[in-house]
Design a protein around this motif. Sequence first.
Motif, PDB file in Angstrom:
ATOM      1  N   GLU A 207       0.855  -1.285  -0.058  1.00  0.00           N
ATOM      2  CA  GLU A 207       0.001   0.049  -0.052  1.00  0.00           C
ATOM      3  C   GLU A 207       0.826   1.061  -0.111  1.00  0.00           C
ATOM      4  N   THR A 208       0.561   2.413  -0.759  1.00  0.00           N
ATOM      5  CA  THR A 208       1.387   3.559  -0.964  1.00  0.00           C
ATOM      6  C   THR A 208       0.487   4.610  -0.520  1.00  0.00           C
ATOM      7  N   ASP A 209      -0.699   4.615  -0.614  1.00  0.00           N
ATOM      8  CA  ASP A 209      -1.729   5.731  -0.476  1.00  0.00           C
ATOM      9  C   ASP A 209      -1.641   6.086   1.199  1.00  0.00           C
ATOM     10  N   LEU A 210      -1.778   7.439   1.342  1.00  0.00           N
ATOM     11  CA  LEU A 210      -1.924   7.956   2.962  1.00  0.00           C
ATOM     12  C   LEU A 210      -3.114   7.290   3.555  1.00  0.00           C
ATOM     13  N   GLN A 211      -2.955   7.187   4.786  1.00  0.00           N
ATOM     14  CA  GLN A 211      -3.978   6.587   5.623  1.00  0.00           C
ATOM     15  C   GLN A 211      -4.638   7.515   6.604  1.00  0.00           C
ATOM     16  N   PHE A 212      -5.807   7.387   6.750  1.00  0.00           N
ATOM     17  CA  PHE A 212      -6.209   8.545   7.885  1.00  0.00           C
ATOM     18  C   PHE A 212      -6.944   7.634   9.174  1.00  0.00           C
ATOM     19  N   PHE A 213      -6.523   7.998  10.139  1.00  0.00           N
ATOM     20  CA  PHE A 213      -7.037   7.190  11.253  1.00  0.00           C
ATOM     21  C   PHE A 213      -7.499   8.442  12.349  1.00  0.00           C
ATOM     22  N   VAL A 214      -8.875   8.118  12.537  1.00  0.00           N
ATOM     23  CA  VAL A 214      -9.900   8.802  13.507  1.00  0.00           C
ATOM     24  C   VAL A 214      -9.949   7.869  14.678  1.00  0.00           C
ATOM     25  N   ILE A 215      -9.283   8.536  15.657  1.00  0.00           N
ATOM     26  CA  ILE A 215      -9.494   7.914  17.268  1.00  0.00           C
ATOM     27  C   ILE A 215     -10.324   8.216  18.075  1.00  0.00           C
ATOM     28  N   TYR A 216     -10.926   7.544  18.538  1.00  0.00           N
ATOM     29  CA  TYR A 216     -12.125   7.911  19.936  1.00  0.00           C
ATOM     30  C   TYR A 216     -11.564   6.980  21.150  1.00  0.00           C
ATOM     31  N   SER A 217     -11.153   7.666  22.122  1.00  0.00           N
ATOM     32  CA  SER A 217     -10.549   6.933  23.160  1.00  0.00           C
ATOM     33  C   SER A 217     -10.405   7.726  24.457  1.00  0.00           C
ATOM     34  N   ARG A 218     -10.488   7.091  25.733  1.00  0.00           N
ATOM     35  CA  ARG A 218     -10.056   7.470  26.758  1.00  0.00           C
ATOM     36  C   ARG A 218      -8.638   7.967  26.858  1.00  0.00           C
ATOM     37  N   PHE A 226     -12.645  11.503  27.690  1.00  0.00           N
ATOM     38  CA  PHE A 226     -12.570  11.202  26.183  1.00  0.00           C
ATOM     39  C   PHE A 226     -12.064  12.227  25.366  1.00  0.00           C
ATOM     40  N   GLY A 227     -11.452  11.682  24.466  1.00  0.00           N
ATOM     41  CA  GLY A 227     -10.630  12.691  23.351  1.00  0.00           C
ATOM     42  C   GLY A 227     -10.828  12.000  22.135  1.00  0.00           C
ATOM     43  N   THR A 228     -10.699  12.737  20.992  1.00  0.00           N
ATOM     44  CA  THR A 228     -10.420  12.446  19.679  1.00  0.00           C
ATOM     45  C   THR A 228      -9.400  12.826  18.933  1.00  0.00           C
ATOM     46  N   SER A 229      -8.846  12.024  18.094  1.00  0.00           N
ATOM     47  CA  SER A 229      -7.555  12.431  17.022  1.00  0.00           C
ATOM     48  C   SER A 229      -7.833  11.992  15.769  1.00  0.00           C
ATOM     49  N   LEU A 230      -7.027  12.708  15.103  1.00  0.00           N
ATOM     50  CA  LEU A 230      -6.745  12.371  13.593  1.00  0.00           C
ATOM     51  C   LEU A 230      -5.318  12.259  13.206  1.00  0.00           C
ATOM     52  N   VAL A 231      -4.844  11.024  13.017  1.00  0.00           N
ATOM     53  CA  VAL A 231      -3.579  10.723  12.419  1.00  0.00           C
ATOM     54  C   VAL A 231      -3.445  10.338  11.262  1.00  0.00           C
ATOM     55  N   CYS A 304     -19.099  14.360  27.567  1.00  0.00           N
ATOM     56  CA  CYS A 304     -17.917  14.238  26.703  1.00  0.00           C
ATOM     57  C   CYS A 304     -17.877  13.016  25.710  1.00  0.00           C
ATOM     58  N   PRO A 305     -18.683  11.860  26.199  1.00  0.00           N
ATOM     59  CA  PRO A 305     -18.651  10.871  25.132  1.00  0.00           C
ATOM     60  C   PRO A 305     -19.433  11.374  23.971  1.00  0.00           C
ATOM     61  N   TYR A 306     -20.360  12.344  24.027  1.00  0.00           N
ATOM     62  CA  TYR A 306     -21.260  12.729  22.881  1.00  0.00           C
ATOM     63  C   TYR A 306     -20.433  13.827  22.213  1.00  0.00           C
ATOM     64  N   TYR A 307     -19.854  14.859  23.014  1.00  0.00           N
ATOM     65  CA  TYR A 307     -18.883  15.759  22.279  1.00  0.00           C
ATOM     66  C   TYR A 307     -17.855  15.248  21.481  1.00  0.00           C
ATOM     67  N   ALA A 308     -17.224  14.060  22.255  1.00  0.00           N
ATOM     68  CA  ALA A 308     -16.116  13.297  21.265  1.00  0.00           C
ATOM     69  C   ALA A 308     -16.737  12.733  20.170  1.00  0.00           C
ATOM     70  N   ALA A 309     -17.857  11.886  20.368  1.00  0.00           N
ATOM     71  CA  ALA A 309     -18.293  11.206  18.986  1.00  0.00           C
ATOM     72  C   ALA A 309     -18.666  12.219  18.028  1.00  0.00           C
ATOM     73  N   SER A 310     -19.333  13.558  18.448  1.00  0.00           N
ATOM     74  CA  SER A 310     -19.603  14.482  17.317  1.00  0.00           C
ATOM     75  C   SER A 310     -18.420  14.808  16.695  1.00  0.00           C
ATOM     76  N   MET A 311     -17.165  15.050  17.375  1.00  0.00           N
ATOM     77  CA  MET A 311     -15.944  15.285  16.687  1.00  0.00           C
ATOM     78  C   MET A 311     -15.481  14.469  15.896  1.00  0.00           C
ATOM     79  N   ALA A 312     -15.371  13.080  16.347  1.00  0.00           N
ATOM     80  CA  ALA A 312     -14.842  11.947  15.310  1.00  0.00           C
ATOM     81  C   ALA A 312     -15.651  11.804  14.183  1.00  0.00           C
TER      82      ALA A 312
END
Length: 387
Positions: A207-218, A226-231, A304-312
């Motif tokens: 695989e050579t295409d860039l990969q996008f990871f959305v994380i929802y976790s404590r 809870f927080g959210t990340s994009l990697v 925060c679970p609802y806020y983080a889910a909305s951001m994810a």
Amino acid sequence: MNSIICAKEVAETTNNRFEREVYEFLREWILNHEDRILLQFDQPVDEYLVNDALRDFFLNTQHPIQKLLTNPFIASHLGRCVESVYFDPISGDPLLAATEQRIYNLARRMDSQQMHVPFRSVHPNKQTEAGDTANISTYPPNSEEIRYNSGNHFTSRPANTNVFDENSKRCVAKSDGNLHVLFKRGFLEERLHDIKSLTAELHDSGETDLQFFVIYSRHSFEEGHFGTSLVVMDPATPDYPKRVMVCDTLLKDLPHHPRWWNHFIAEYSNVFGDAISEIVEDLSHPLQKVNIKGDDPFRHDWDCPYYAASMANALADLVKNNSILLLTGSVVDIHDAMKDLMEDYYHPNREIKTRAVIQQVNRLKRWKSGREVIMDLVSEMSNKARW
């Protein structure tokens, strides 16, 4: 979400009918299971129905919630839409029939988390023996910590795993192609290790295409927020991200970092090394009110679970519809694009909604989360009946 108001009189009428239906259900159970009655003692049947029959039913019935849900009216009432619920205008507590509250409380005592209808019950140590919610005045002396507790109110009770599963199901469904939504139990550091492993596997497979990871976790075992990340990862370099953006939920304004910033940095550093702090960008949204001791407990914000889910969800949608922005856009532009997608919490002009409106939005989400648990149980029973 629009304002939804159910007249108190309508709710009271429906609740009264529900009470009668439950008593008739229990009366029939008593007639058919006299050998299982433990708590009647010398009480007349009508008195026993009011006081202890429901607890007896829970103690002596396998899968009591499912049995109750075989009654169409009981199932319909417990799973009713939010439009049919009256909420106290000050505390935000829903107006429930006494037996309905007792059902949720008794279900909370069961070992199965699946039976725990989110937000509608109090902890067992705040219940009477019969399953009613104990009055605060009955708490033992020197119990200020218990008295001053968000768990006494529907609007500020912490979410349980059923809410996590509900949000996970909706968000993970967006995973597709090079978008990976990691919405699992556990903590941020575990998910970051997952990203490294998966990216390495993709590299090995060509695989050579860039990969996008959305994380929802404590964040971590020590810090359960809870927080959210994009990697963004390049398979050619699986040991180090191309771009990292993190989202906290507490009230703040860019460019000030939120309260949990150091936890984000620590978890990322544990996986990618200390240099990662130089590229971590802040996409936090000022949605969650900081809980202040002295506030009425029902004003505490545990959503925060609802806020983080909305951001994810917003980040996942941006990956699908505007990945170039996520690769090359400024944090401010990405932040604004998220606002456009987070309609529950932002106006079309990207101004955040008032605290009162956000509280109402979350109150409706809380009721719907409980309804989803009830409807899942009804659906599960229906499927088993067809087997």
